[in-house]
Design a protein around this motif. Structure first.
Motif, PDB file in Angstrom:
ATOM      1  N   PHE A 125       3.466 -43.308 -21.504  1.00 56.52           N
ATOM      2  CA  PHE A 125       2.258 -44.116 -21.689  1.00 56.52           C
ATOM      3  C   PHE A 125       1.237 -43.562 -20.709  1.00 56.52           C
ATOM      4  N   ALA A 126       0.087 -43.115 -21.219  1.00 52.57           N
ATOM      5  CA  ALA A 126      -0.811 -42.296 -20.398  1.00 52.57           C
ATOM      6  C   ALA A 126      -1.486 -43.024 -19.220  1.00 52.57           C
ATOM      7  N   PRO A 127      -1.986 -44.263 -19.389  1.00 50.65           N
ATOM      8  CA  PRO A 127      -2.660 -44.889 -18.243  1.00 50.65           C
ATOM      9  C   PRO A 127      -1.691 -45.052 -17.061  1.00 50.65           C
ATOM     10  N   ASP A 128      -2.097 -44.579 -15.908  1.00 49.83           N
ATOM     11  CA  ASP A 128      -1.202 -44.570 -14.741  1.00 49.83           C
ATOM     12  C   ASP A 128      -1.904 -45.079 -13.483  1.00 49.83           C
ATOM     13  N   PRO A 129      -2.202 -46.401 -13.452  1.00 51.53           N
ATOM     14  CA  PRO A 129      -2.815 -46.958 -12.243  1.00 51.53           C
ATOM     15  C   PRO A 129      -1.924 -46.687 -11.021  1.00 51.53           C
ATOM     16  N   SER A 130      -2.539 -46.670  -9.862  1.00 49.66           N
ATOM     17  CA  SER A 130      -1.765 -46.423  -8.640  1.00 49.66           C
ATOM     18  C   SER A 130      -0.670 -47.469  -8.454  1.00 49.66           C
ATOM     19  N   SER A 131      -0.891 -48.644  -9.025  1.00 49.54           N
ATOM     20  CA  SER A 131       0.089 -49.723  -8.910  1.00 49.54           C
ATOM     21  C   SER A 131       1.137 -49.664 -10.015  1.00 49.54           C
ATOM     22  N   GLN A 132       1.309 -48.528 -10.653  1.00 50.00           N
ATOM     23  CA  GLN A 132       2.115 -48.502 -11.878  1.00 50.00           C
ATOM     24  C   GLN A 132       3.587 -48.846 -11.667  1.00 50.00           C
ATOM     25  N   GLN A 133       4.067 -48.796 -10.453  1.00 53.35           N
ATOM     26  CA  GLN A 133       5.455 -49.224 -10.220  1.00 53.35           C
ATOM     27  C   GLN A 133       5.596 -50.733 -10.326  1.00 53.35           C
ATOM     28  N   ALA A 134       4.494 -51.461 -10.256  1.00 60.20           N
ATOM     29  CA  ALA A 134       4.566 -52.923 -10.240  1.00 60.20           C
ATOM     30  C   ALA A 134       3.741 -53.573 -11.345  1.00 60.20           C
ATOM     31  N   CYS A 135       2.617 -52.981 -11.697  1.00 60.53           N
ATOM     32  CA  CYS A 135       1.696 -53.668 -12.604  1.00 60.53           C
ATOM     33  C   CYS A 135       2.228 -53.652 -14.031  1.00 60.53           C
TER      34      CYS A 135
END
Lengths: 467, 467
Positions: A125-135
């Motif tokens: 899944f392309a969108p990769d916010p910095s919080s991606q481990q949690a969000c």
């Protein structure tokens, strides 16, 4: 029966949290504002969400949807006493279509979990916010989240084909469609980024992206921020759109290096992290372009990650930037503004000047390729007057961004934090148009009220001068 | 004073057309339906558009905006007696920002004129409908137009940053913003593709695209449509996204070749026109991929255009396809459906079968890369019963597309033609949500009424069962 009684009758006591300690936990997101929570419910199905909405409506209690609570703008913080609908249990991956490259997923699914579970299929899944481990995916939809790789791939709206949503009346609506090229009004695009003000998304049809056959990551040290920004402009002007172009300033590089030990050059005035993806040929030619533009702009060190481990290490520094800051100070405030790429240096200079004037400790990391700035102020909220100083400086930083032709927010959303600033970019009539569309979904003001749009956006009604 | 008198007082007699011959000219678009026009006005400024709307509103006369009238779905054809607002005179290029890569343009500007005037700057407007020599930017916005190059570049919505719009009450609203990453509800995305039902766009901030440094065009003959479609799937599966992937079947190839003499292989069962753009390296590696995948799929001829003239000649065949058909029969009906790329062969087979069953002469050209089919039926409307047969076959073709997981329309829009079929892809509640948003812009039903949404979309109100 009370509201709480009815909710417990529906969901059982374990999934209706209303003890003082629970309310305290759920009264904040990752930002600075504390809200007023009546109860937090944990539905497990879309039907339960709809039933919760119908109950809350009868009690005229506003509803605030919430994912992992990683938001920074107060979008999931109830203003007037509200019912939090926490969607983390709707976290299933329902259907993966490996040929059509889509999946229906629950809004509570954690962003990185989706990509990790798709890894064996060569998809992500392309969108990769910095919080991606949690969000969560639902939070990504609510804020139209970005991330380092959105420079080439686009933000969340480009990766959502459809969403199933519970409306303010408890009905189930589908916006967008499984079929490509939905006809009619594109409500999907207006729901993405609406921060829970139009309804509660209960299932999302996401677009899956094939992993690129080849990838290279470059870490480049420059003497100054100006030189790094000029390199970014040069790369884009060459016609190349890298997968990512991220800049960190020296204070941030030092904080990160101290935390993750990724070999970042702490002597550099700024570090550019660049990534190119594609076939082996494309990647090689992209690396050449970035290398040559960087040399022209006085690069003092160019490192190309040669294997997956080194790439991961370089990215670990960038993705761990905010964790690194937690070591530097007990509190931090992370800004989110956007400026035209050509105004990067001008606005950064002004932002440093604002930080100095308010005597704030500032670190910078930003999505340079698309002009999305993230000045970060590290501070101790216990210091008297500090929070006021931080917030006054924040408003000044937003204003200099907008004065340079920029915008209020790149990806964190408006939430509570910035709704008072919406009139800097929209006229009264523009805001009225947005408020009308919101009413078309929710005429009773049930869904996340007092967010995004400033009070009085329906100006014509309020002033009694409807034409 | 009458409506006509007031309009003449505003615009002068030359710009208010209401003589029977004028009304006849303006009563149709490029499709098959004739409408009922009260008058056609030709404003030259946004302020005049707003004044026209306010006058029409007082006379309760519905308004239909129109560009060049190249639409095929009846979107610019008034159903109940309506005032046509023809926007061709709002055709200026106001501001070109060569650094930010944007321009404010009038909605009446012809699509190709914009790209031609940008040519000296090395820029172009990416959406390139086949009608681009005639169609307007405003029409592109109204239908969210596509074109051969939208496979890689995205449809019109990806190329519009903002629009200035006159609402149904005659106010000026801006949707989207000059600044990147507009906050709040993304009304821009819902206005694009709304076919004039939300207001009249009077100025558009378009995104400009840099011309690629290198480009190659391939013309590949295959023994069958199946082989050509398999090659398209193979190319996409390789991870390459070409700038364009267009298929023509043998009847279309013959008609085109007879018309433009581009050297198309008339012995082939199908022809694939493919284009790759980028740096010289990228283009060379893209050509290799397409060549190799085509050979695997039994290509009988592969031609690579070696210079700009030959590229233009190959494209001339594709872009002139509909002109070519005009030689074959006095009338034609051009379908527009979308299917998952994986269902191309299955649906094409059924479409040929429907054409045979209704004894229709059919030619096919389609945007294969994104599954957008354009079966074209050539016929003589004077033949008794022919129009009914054509329309019955059309409905069947749409149904087989939807049954395969496809959609109603890829780029032509819904207009009048397909609004009766909207319930094949949307539930009553979904349509109600769209109708509410429309009412938020236009509660009096002034703007292009009876279009896109079927009658009774506001089902809950009509049935008196609002929750």
């Amino acid at each position: 029966m009370t509201l709480i009684d009815e909710l417990i009758a529906l969901l059982g006591p374990e999934r209706v949290r209303h003890h003082p300690l629970d309310l305290l936990v759920f009264s904040k997101d990752a930002g600075v504002t504390t809200g007023d929570v009546v109860a937090a419910v944990l539905p497990e199905t879309a039907q339960e969400v709809a039933a919760v909405v119908r109950i809350a409506r009868r009690y005229e209690t506003p509803i605030v949807p919430r994912g992992a609570g990683t938001g920074l703008a107060g979008g999931a913080v109830p203003v007037s006493p509200g019912l939090l609908v926490v969607l983390t249990r709707l976290n299933e991956i329902h259907d993966v279509d490996e040929v059509g490259l889509t999946a229906w997923v629950g809004p509570g699914l954690i962003n990185l979990d989706l990509s990790e579970r798709l890894e064996p299929l060569g998809l992500h899944f392309a969108p990769d916010p910095s919080s991606q481990q949690a969000c969560t995916i639902g939070g990504n939809v609510g804020t139209n989240a970005g991330g380092p790789h959105c420079l080439a791939d686009g933000t969340t709206v480009a990766h959502i084909y459809a969403a199933e949503m519970v409306t303010a009346t408890g009905e189930m609506v589908t916006v967008g469609s499984e079929a490509p090229d939905q006809p009619g009004l594109d409500l999907r695009a207006v729901v993405v980024g609406s921060e829970g003000t139009l309804g509660i998304v209960t299932r999302v049809l996401v677009r899956l992206t094939q992993n690129a056959p080849d990838v290279a990551t470059l870490l480049i040290g420059f003497p100054t921020i100006e030189a790094a920004a000029a390199a970014v402009s040069g790369v884009i002007a060459s016609g190349l759109i890298p997968a990512a172009l991220e800049i960190m300033d020296q204070p941030m590089v030092k904080a990160v290096e101290n935390f993750v030990h990724a070999g970042y050059p702490t002597a550099a005035g700024a570090v550019l992290l660049a990534e190119v993806t594609g076939t082996a040929d494309t990647v090689a030619s992209g690396v050449d372009v970035i290398r040559s533009v960087s040399e022209t702009n006085d690069a003092i060190e160019i490192r190309v990650a040669t294997d997956a481990d080194e790439r991961a290490l370089l990215w670990k520094g960038r993705k761990g930037a905010f964790g690194a800051v937690a070591q530097a100070a007990p509190d931090y405030y992370l800004h989110d503004t956007v400026v035209p790429r050509t105004a990067l240096v001008e606005v950064m200079t002004k932002i440093y000047e604002i930080g100095d004037r308010y005597e704030l400790q500032m670190l910078n990391v930003f999505h340079a390729g698309d002009g999305n700035l993230h000045p970060l102020v590290a501070f101790d909220a216990k210091e008297p007057g500090m929070l006021d100083r931080v917030q006054e400086a924040a408003t000044e930083m937003v204003r200099v961004s907008i004065d340079a032709g920029g915008s209020l927010s790149g990806e964190h959303g408006i939430g509570l934090e910035k709704r008072g600033l919406m009139n800097l970019v929209f006229s009264d009539i523009d805001l009225d148009a947005q408020a009308r569309v919101r009413e078309a979904f929710d005429d009773a003001g049930m869904m996340n009220p007092h967010k995004v749009l400033p009070e009085g956006s329906r100006c014509f009604d309020a002033k009694g001068v409807r034409l």
